[in-house]
Design an enzyme around this catalytic site. Structure first.
Site, PDB file in Angstrom:
ATOM      1  N   ALA A   1       0.564  -0.964   0.148  1.00 55.26           N
ATOM      2  CA  ALA A   1       0.424   0.210   0.038  1.00 55.26           C
ATOM      3  C   ALA A   1       0.848   1.082   0.230  1.00 55.26           C
ATOM      4  O   ALA A   1       0.574   2.292  -0.565  1.00 55.26           O
ATOM      5  CB  ALA A   1      -1.116   0.250   1.644  1.00 55.26           C
TER       6      ALA A   1
ATOM      7  N   TRP B   1      11.231 -10.030   7.799  1.00 58.16           N
ATOM      8  CA  TRP B   1      11.199  -9.426   8.872  1.00 58.16           C
ATOM      9  C   TRP B   1      11.750 -10.902   9.930  1.00 58.16           C
ATOM     10  O   TRP B   1      11.982 -10.632  11.162  1.00 58.16           O
ATOM     11  CB  TRP B   1      10.185  -8.620   9.631  1.00 58.16           C
ATOM     12  CG  TRP B   1       9.519  -7.327   9.328  1.00 58.16           C
ATOM     13  CD1 TRP B   1       9.530  -6.848   7.524  1.00 58.16           C
ATOM     14  CD2 TRP B   1      10.766  -6.043   8.896  1.00 58.16           C
ATOM     15  NE1 TRP B   1       9.240  -5.748   7.338  1.00 58.16           N
ATOM     16  CE2 TRP B   1      10.243  -5.475   8.780  1.00 58.16           C
ATOM     17  CE3 TRP B   1      11.000  -6.005  10.196  1.00 58.16           C
ATOM     18  CZ2 TRP B   1      10.757  -3.671   8.944  1.00 58.16           C
ATOM     19  CZ3 TRP B   1      11.628  -3.932  10.793  1.00 58.16           C
ATOM     20  CH2 TRP B   1      10.868  -3.803  10.089  1.00 58.16           C
TER      21      TRP B   1
ATOM     22  N   HIS C   1      -2.453 -13.823   5.834  1.00 60.56           N
ATOM     23  CA  HIS C   1      -2.995 -12.616   5.072  1.00 60.56           C
ATOM     24  C   HIS C   1      -3.728 -12.137   6.344  1.00 60.56           C
ATOM     25  O   HIS C   1      -4.826 -11.550   6.234  1.00 60.56           O
ATOM     26  CB  HIS C   1      -4.732 -13.215   4.168  1.00 60.56           C
ATOM     27  CG  HIS C   1      -4.374 -14.077   2.749  1.00 60.56           C
ATOM     28  ND1 HIS C   1      -5.196 -14.866   2.351  1.00 60.56           N
ATOM     29  CD2 HIS C   1      -2.731 -13.625   2.806  1.00 60.56           C
ATOM     30  CE1 HIS C   1      -4.852 -15.411   1.269  1.00 60.56           C
ATOM     31  NE2 HIS C   1      -3.250 -14.431   1.116  1.00 60.56           N
TER      32      HIS C   1
ATOM     33  N   ALA D   1      -3.405  -2.944   5.260  1.00 60.51           N
ATOM     34  CA  ALA D   1      -3.638  -4.169   5.531  1.00 60.51           C
ATOM     35  C   ALA D   1      -4.858  -3.926   6.901  1.00 60.51           C
ATOM     36  O   ALA D   1      -6.246  -4.257   6.633  1.00 60.51           O
ATOM     37  CB  ALA D   1      -3.430  -5.078   5.104  1.00 60.51           C
TER      38      ALA D   1
END
Ligand SMILES: Cc1cc2nc3c(=O)[nH]c(=O)nc-3n(C[C@H](O)[C@H](O)[C@H](O)COP(=O)(O)OP(=O)(O)OC[C@H]3O[C@@H](n4cnc5c(N)ncnc54)[C@H](O)[C@@H]3O)c2cc1C
Ligand SMILES: *[C@@H]1O[C@H](CO)[C@@H](O)[C@H](O)[C@H]1NC(C)=O
Ligand SMILES: *[C@@H]1O[C@H](CO)[C@@H](O)[C@H](O)[C@H]1NC(C)=O
Ligand SMILES: *[C@@H]1O[C@H](CO)[C@@H](O)[C@H](O)[C@H]1NC(C)=O
Ligand SMILES: *[C@@H]1O[C@H](CO)[C@@H](O)[C@H](O)[C@H]1NC(C)=O
Ligand SMILES: *[C@@H]1O[C@H](CO)[C@@H](O)[C@H](O)[C@H]1NC(C)=O
Ligand SMILES: *[C@@H]1O[C@H](CO)[C@@H](O)[C@H](O)[C@H]1NC(C)=O
Ligand SMILES: *[C@@H]1O[C@H](CO)[C@@H](O)[C@H](O)[C@H]1NC(C)=O
Length: 640
Positions: free
Chosen positions: A53, A99, A567, A600
């Site tokens: 994003a 990460w 997700h 998200a």
């Protein structure tokens, strides 16, 4: 997909040879800043997190030459890096790209901690994801409307943005079974109205398929689950030949860095700072609502501050956006105080409402000679041939992913009496819910389960071994996951040291409904594996061990073997504040005048889809909102 799987896949491709650097717009123009230069500038818009994003949003904002846009990203740029861009390779599990977060031990799953891969690079998780491209059903976006108190956050409001980010390329011919000429004609007629054709992210189909893919699709079709030729049209259910965000001309992953960033990399008003970790949002002293004035970030152990004139926008993703809010003094005051952080605004919804898709797996060893992706691992001659095909045509197996996804309704996998029993459990648990957010979510979720208006589960066929593949053997695996789970978790800081990862607790299988549903999903997967014509290919079921038969045995297999779908959503939910919301329908954080969240984490209730295209759409919508001023509060409450 688990790290173990991905590592197995990555190992299979060590044969990959020289990568030809393409003349992408970006190749020699990473217009990136140094920490010192970045801290000297004053930005109209300062975006934190250059991921899916964050890159899309910042690039769109920079289209207005009269504004200055800054983007802070903790990772490096990997445009033209084969590990990221060759579809068969992956940076998952490697600290140069990932990460490497882990969850807290999951009490209902044998106290296992789950690896949580998250992209750490320009492009974020769009640089490590599985490249499945799709949308949920329209009702699942319409469900966001009452959370947002805003009709523009439903299907019809989001569709223009789902299309705007997308460049749909029609397959030359779709070999998928179940697609009749009639269906194909209908799809061709509808496509121009639902798909996007001028966006930056390519949505394409694979050009190689395995027999095992067709045969599994046949089994599902025989069970009455139709092939869906237009899964992007507002009905995502059925068997689909999935779209992929792979640029077939270049044979490369199409992700936010090599598209949105590269097409704006030369803009003189767009400044990108890489390898810099934001640690805190700064606010004007005593402001109420809080006015964000900039962001602190760390480079090489040194702290700097970048200045924002109009807005700060957090796009650090579902894991780190709530962490940054808490580090900045916005969150549940008692949690902040327990870490010695002064609460500036009490917002207990921060980090709550974590929703994830949980998966179980079945795997079959196939008969000798049945082709699968395992050939790349088992047969060096074959792998070399595929490498040659890739080098020469940018196609073949190195540019392919798995093709078959199926989104199924609850009624697709259980009998009416099993359905009634499951809904009974659902209702008992729902009656005990006290949070208004959970109650509203449950209303929609019960509808999806009972009337089949949206999927309850997803199946993904992997034409390869995912769990302990033996040398020289080939496999097919199917994973099945709940797309609307009851279990919700949380993400909170674990330290006041901003460089310490937050504590992520998915709280998986904390619900009896989820437990019974995942059991049904596992039984369904085992059943389809035993059904012709797919079963004609099978030598033996390797997972779960066929000796496991009773519900109790299968549930113990779930405890030891379930994985997550990556997700994660919902930790800065767009919902009313007194429901536990964190942002309003302008994505502005409650209690602040000019701090937004765009990633998200704002999704209030999960969707039955792979979520990246939805996240690009959120970013595109946010960019329009911000450009149009007025809609957000930023314009009227702060001065440029
Ligand atoms: C392994 C995996 C497979 C997936 N497969 C699929 C798939 O096949 N299809 C699909 O649609 N979706 C898939 N997803 C989901 C999808 O990719 C993600 O949900 C989506 O990319 C998240 O976008 P985002 O913008 O919210 O966050 P991200 O893209 O993760 O971006 C967050 C960015 O912020 C940066 N950042 C974080 N904290 C800081 C800080 N303090 N300072 C500076 N920078 C910071 C990060 O480095 C990162 O670049 C997958 C995800 C994963 C992890
Ligand atoms: C991780 O990625 C880096 C950069 O591409 C590479 O040099 C290194 O070998 C990788 N490490 C592993 C363990 O694969
Ligand atoms: C969309 O993708 C196709 C095929 O890769 C390409 O030819 C076309 O130029 C792209 N369209 C846009 C608007 O970028
Ligand atoms: C969605 O499409 C599938 C496959 O074509 C079909 O079986 C199903 O009935 C449709 N669902 C809805 C709600 O229209
Ligand atoms: C805030 O956090 C505390 C400590 O974890 C918890 O007990 C409390 O319920 C939380 N408050 C709200 C409103 O969620
Ligand atoms: C390996 O692949 C090559 C090329 O596709 C093929 O000719 C050969 O038969 C394969 N070997 C085995 C043992 O399957
Ligand atoms: C794999 O199979 C081939 C052909 O059957 C054989 O030549 C080879 O030795 C086997 N390799 C291993 C590791 O078993
Ligand atoms: C919003 O900001 C723009 C650019 O500074 C300005 O032209 C416009 O008048 C502002 N709108 C409102 C409602 O303040």
């Amino acid at each position: 997909m688990s790290v173990r799987q991905v590592t197995a896949v990555a190992v299979a491709f060590v044969l990959l040879r020289v990568w030809h650097v393409s003349a992408a717009a970006c190749a020699n123009v990473p217009r990136t800043s140094t920490a010192v230069d970045f801290a000297k500038l004053s930005f109209d818009y300062l975006v934190v997190g250059g991921g899916t994003a964050g890159v899309a949003l910042s690039a769109r904002l920079a289209e207005d030459p009269s504004v200055t846009v800054g983007l802070i990203e903790a990772g490096n740029i990997h445009v033209n890096d084969p590990t990221v861009e060759v579809p068969a390779l992956s940076g998952i599990g490697n600290a140069s790209y990932d990460w490497l977060f882990t969850s807290v031990p999951q009490t209902h799953l044998n106290d296992r901690s789950f690896a949580i891969p998250r992209g750490k690079m320009l492009g974020g998780s769009s640089g490590i994801n599985g490249m499945a491209w799709g949308r949920a059903s329209s009702v699942e976006y319409d469900a966001w409307i009452p959370f947002a108190s805003d009709n523009s956050w439903g299907w019809s409001g989001l569709l223009p943005y789902l299309r705007k980010c997308e460049n749909y390329t029609l397959p030359p011919h779709d070999p998928f079974p179940g697609i009749s000429e009639e269906d194909r004609e209908r799809a061709l007629h509808d496509l121009p109205h639902v798909d996007g054709f001028s966006g930056l992210i390519v949505a394409s189909h694979n050009d190689v398929y395995f027999d095992a893919t067709f045969k599994m699709a046949n089994v599902l079709n025989d069970l009455g689950i139709g092939t869906n030729v237009e899964p992007q049209s507002g009905n995502a259910s059925g068997v689909t030949n999935t779209l992929t965000n792979i640029n077939r001309v270049e044979g490369k992953r199409s992700y936010s860095a090599n598209t949105y960033y590269c097409s704006h990399a030369g803009d003189t008003n767009y400044h990108v700072l890489l390898n810099a970790q934001a640690t805190k949002v700064s606010f004007a002293k005593g402001s109420n609502p809080l006015i964000a004035t900039g962001v602190q970030f760390v480079v090489g152990g040194k702290t700097y501050t970048a200045t924002a004139r109009r807005e700060v926008i957090l796009s650090a993703g579902t894991i780190q956006t709530p962490q940054l809010l808490e580090l900045s003094g916005i969150g549940n005051s008692s949690i902040l105080q327990s870490f010695g952080i002064e609460p500036l605004f009490d917002l207990p919804g921060v980090g709550e409402n974590l929703q994830e898709h949980m998966f179980v797996l079945a795997q079959w060893q196939v008969k000798p000679g049945v082709p699968t992706f395992d050939l790349l691992r088992n047969n060096a001659t074959f792998a070399a041939k595929q490498q040659k095909i890739y080098d020469e045509t940018r196609g073949g197996l190195l540019a392919a992913t798995d093709s078959m996804l199926a989104f199924l309704t609850l009624g697709d996998i259980v009998s009416p009496s099993e359905m009634a029993a499951l809904l009974d459990i659902f209702d008992k648990e729902a009656a005990a819910a006290t949070s208004p957010l959970t109650k509203l979510q449950n209303r929609f979720r019960r509808g999806y389960f009972a009337d089949g208006s949206a999927a309850a589960l997803e199946l993904i066929e992997w034409v390869r071994g995912l769990v302990n593949p033996a040398p020289n053997e080939s496999y097919v695996s199917v994973i099945g996951g709940m797309v609307h789970p009851s279990s919700k978790g949380s993400i909170h800081i674990a330290s006041n040291n901003p460089l310490t990862p937050p504590a992520v607790d998915f709280n998986l299988l904390s619900s009896e409904f989820d437990t019974q549903l995942i059991l049904q999903i596992l039984k369904f997967i085992i059943k389809i594996g035993g059904q012709a014509p797919f079963s004609d290919l099978v030598q033996v079921q390797t997972d779960p061990d066929p000796s496991l038969q009773t519900d109790e045995e299968l549930l113990s297999y779930v405890s030891s073997g379930a994985s997550i779908g990556h997700h994660s959503v919902g930790t800065a939910a767009m919902a009313p504040k007194d429901f536990g919301g964190v942002v309003d329908n302008t994505l502005t954080v409650y209690g602040t005048a000019n701090l937004r969240v765009v990633d998200a984490s704002i999704i209030p209730i999960h969707i039955g889809a792979h979520i990246q295209s939805t996240i690009y759409a959120i970013a595109e919508k946010a960019a329009d909102m911000i450009k149009n001023g007025g809609y957000g509060r930023s314009n009227s409450t702060t001065s440029a």
